[in-house]
Design a protein around this motif. Structure first.
Motif, PDB file in Angstrom:
ATOM      1  N   GLY A  36      31.143  42.185  37.203  1.00  0.00           N
ATOM      2  CA  GLY A  36      32.282  43.086  37.299  1.00  0.00           C
ATOM      3  C   GLY A  36      32.228  44.273  36.361  1.00  0.00           C
ATOM      4  O   GLY A  36      32.680  45.369  36.714  1.00  0.00           O
ATOM      5  N   GLN A  40      32.699  48.046  37.680  1.00  0.00           N
ATOM      6  CA  GLN A  40      33.783  48.903  37.198  1.00  0.00           C
ATOM      7  C   GLN A  40      33.239  50.185  36.586  1.00  0.00           C
ATOM      8  O   GLN A  40      33.771  51.278  36.819  1.00  0.00           O
ATOM      9  N   THR A  41      32.159  50.071  35.823  1.00  0.00           N
ATOM     10  CA  THR A  41      31.535  51.258  35.240  1.00  0.00           C
ATOM     11  C   THR A  41      31.046  52.206  36.324  1.00  0.00           C
ATOM     12  O   THR A  41      31.220  53.431  36.233  1.00  0.00           O
ATOM     13  N   PHE A  44      34.041  53.975  37.849  1.00  0.00           N
ATOM     14  CA  PHE A  44      34.497  55.050  36.978  1.00  0.00           C
ATOM     15  C   PHE A  44      33.613  56.281  37.152  1.00  0.00           C
ATOM     16  O   PHE A  44      34.104  57.419  37.193  1.00  0.00           O
ATOM     17  N   LEU A 188      36.800  44.989  42.998  1.00  0.00           N
ATOM     18  CA  LEU A 188      35.734  45.903  42.592  1.00  0.00           C
ATOM     19  C   LEU A 188      34.634  45.974  43.646  1.00  0.00           C
ATOM     20  O   LEU A 188      34.117  47.067  43.938  1.00  0.00           O
ATOM     21  N   TRP A 192      33.781  49.341  45.817  1.00  0.00           N
ATOM     22  CA  TRP A 192      32.465  49.956  45.617  1.00  0.00           C
ATOM     23  C   TRP A 192      32.040  50.772  46.837  1.00  0.00           C
ATOM     24  O   TRP A 192      31.614  51.928  46.711  1.00  0.00           O
ATOM     25  N   VAL A 260      40.966  51.700  40.697  1.00  0.00           N
ATOM     26  CA  VAL A 260      40.053  50.919  39.865  1.00  0.00           C
ATOM     27  C   VAL A 260      40.790  50.329  38.662  1.00  0.00           C
ATOM     28  O   VAL A 260      40.646  49.148  38.335  1.00  0.00           O
ATOM     29  N   GLN A 262      44.000  49.838  38.395  1.00  0.00           N
ATOM     30  CA  GLN A 262      45.105  49.010  38.877  1.00  0.00           C
ATOM     31  C   GLN A 262      46.380  49.221  38.070  1.00  0.00           C
ATOM     32  O   GLN A 262      47.344  48.463  38.209  1.00  0.00           O
ATOM     33  N   GLN A 304      31.095  53.367  28.094  1.00  0.00           N
ATOM     34  CA  GLN A 304      31.114  51.974  28.525  1.00  0.00           C
ATOM     35  C   GLN A 304      29.916  51.214  27.954  1.00  0.00           C
ATOM     36  O   GLN A 304      30.049  50.069  27.510  1.00  0.00           O
TER      37      GLN A 304
END
Length: 388
Positions: A36, A40-41, A44, A188, A192, A260, A262, A304
């Motif tokens: 995850g 997530q990165t 972003f 996620l 994507w 993303v 939320q 990140q």
């Protein structure tokens, strides 16, 4: 001789096909293998890429310096939440909402960001350079004031929860459970593929604008405004139109960012975010769609990674411990990257890749990257030839 010169270029074009196919396969397979954090990165970075493409159309291609891009991301994010959320009843500080279908809410949020840009466009059409940059800076302060005080819409300091997108019966959330090839697909993993489509669509549209009739007019306004006016280009109208288009890109990036995260939080849409976007287009390459994507990935992924591996990196401490935090270290590094690009790589990372490609194919080097003009005076004309 001409055939010999064409052969490296032809081989390079043929090599692009398997590279693109391999890239598509890898991008499709990513959610099946990565955890995850990396998804997530990546999301972003996708959101940042969409916003960077928009501001690059304004700053890189038209020469208009904007420092208020974060405002339009906030408009897109909060407009989506308000349009999609169901209003609360009976609470002391009730949160409003229209409860619209989420796809419609996303479209309206992008249009709302464009409307906000349209309201500012008369100013954008008449100002340029540092004057426009200072004017757009006021949007950040206005936006922060509204986000913290319009609690019924924004939720105030604590922000608001973001309703998950539901498209063709598929909910982009962790529930209901979805398993594909024995891999559980949560929010996620589902977002994507939506993010990939948004980036590809945004890049394709921007390239179409730059390669079509508006592109040369935008570049002429950037390089020599007087010449553009003499050629019959409506300078103020083009500036205003590009500002609206850039605002819509920012709104779409805001919607993606909200989905993303939320949760929408006012502190995220401040001055530092606008500076991040300027760093993205400078590092990646002004006026280049691919450069905007490269710069967005660099600037958004670096913090990140530093946060992820802060324990193993020297001189980086936990936030609040008194040392250099991962976020601060990231800003120092890509600040140094901006200085390096300005001094040694005027075309950014995209220009560097272009020169490598020119070396491989045997073509001449690409044209010099555009510059951001901060003064309102026209560039001096070259001195006449004094040779006898």
């Amino acid at each position: 001789m001409s055939d010999l010169r064409r052969r490296p270029a032809a081989r390079f074009r043929l090599a692009r096909v398997p590279i693109l196919v391999a890239g598509a396969v890898v991008a499709t397979a990513v959610p099946f293998y990565l955890e995850g954090f990396w998804l997530q990165t990546g999301l972003f970075a996708m959101s940042a890429a969409v916003g960077a493409i928009g501001i690059n159309l304004l700053t890189g291609s038209t020469g208009q310096l904007s420092m208020g891009h974060a405002f339009f991301l906030a408009v897109g994010a909060y407009a989506y939440v308000y349009f999609a959320a169901v209003p609360e009843e009976g609470a002391r500080h009730a949160l409003g909402g229209l409860g619209l279908p989420t796809p419609l809410a996303a479209v309206l949020a992008v249009l709302t960001a464009g409307l906000a840009g349209g309201l500012f466009s008369p100013i954008a059409g008449r100002l340029k350079g540092a004057y426009l940059g200072i004017a757009t800076l006021a949007l950040i302060f206005l936006g922060q004031h509204l986000l913290f005080n319009a609690e019924s819409v924004t939720g105030g300091y604590n922000g608001r929860a973001v309703p998950p997108l539901e498209l063709f019966g598929l909910v982009f959330a962790d529930s209901p459970t979805l398993v594909i090839l024995d891999v559980p697909f949560g929010s996620l993993e589902r977002l994507w593929f939506l993010g990939l489509l948004a980036v590809l669509g945004s890049a394709a549209f921007a390239r179409g604008v730059l390669r079509g009739r508006p592109g040369p007019a935008m570049n002429t306004i950037r390089d020599h405004e007087i010449a553009a006016g003499v050629m019959g280009v409506p300078v103020a109208r083009f500036r205003a139109g590009v500002f609206v288009l850039s605002s819509m890109y920012g709104g779409l990036a805001g919607v993606m960012l909200a989905l993303v995260f939320q949760r929408t939080v006012p502190d995220h849409f401040g001055m530092l975010l606008s500076l991040d976007y300027l760093a993205m287009i400078v590092i990646g390459g002004l006026g280049s769609v691919g450069g905007a994507v490269i710069g967005a990935v660099f600037v958004s992924v670096l913090p990140q990674l530093l946060t992820r591996y802060s324990d193993a990196l020297p001189l980086i401490a936990e936030p609040g411990s008194g040392g250099v935090s991962p976020a601060e270290a990231a800003r120092i590094l890509y600040g140094a990257a901006v200085v390096t690009v300005v001094l040694f790589l005027p075309g950014g990372l995209a220009g560097l890749l272009g020169r490598l490609r020119a070396t491989i194919t045997g073509r001449t080097s690409p044209a010099r990257a555009p510059e951001i003009r901060l003064s309102s005076s026209p560039s001096p004309s070259p001195s006449p030839d004094t040779r006898s």
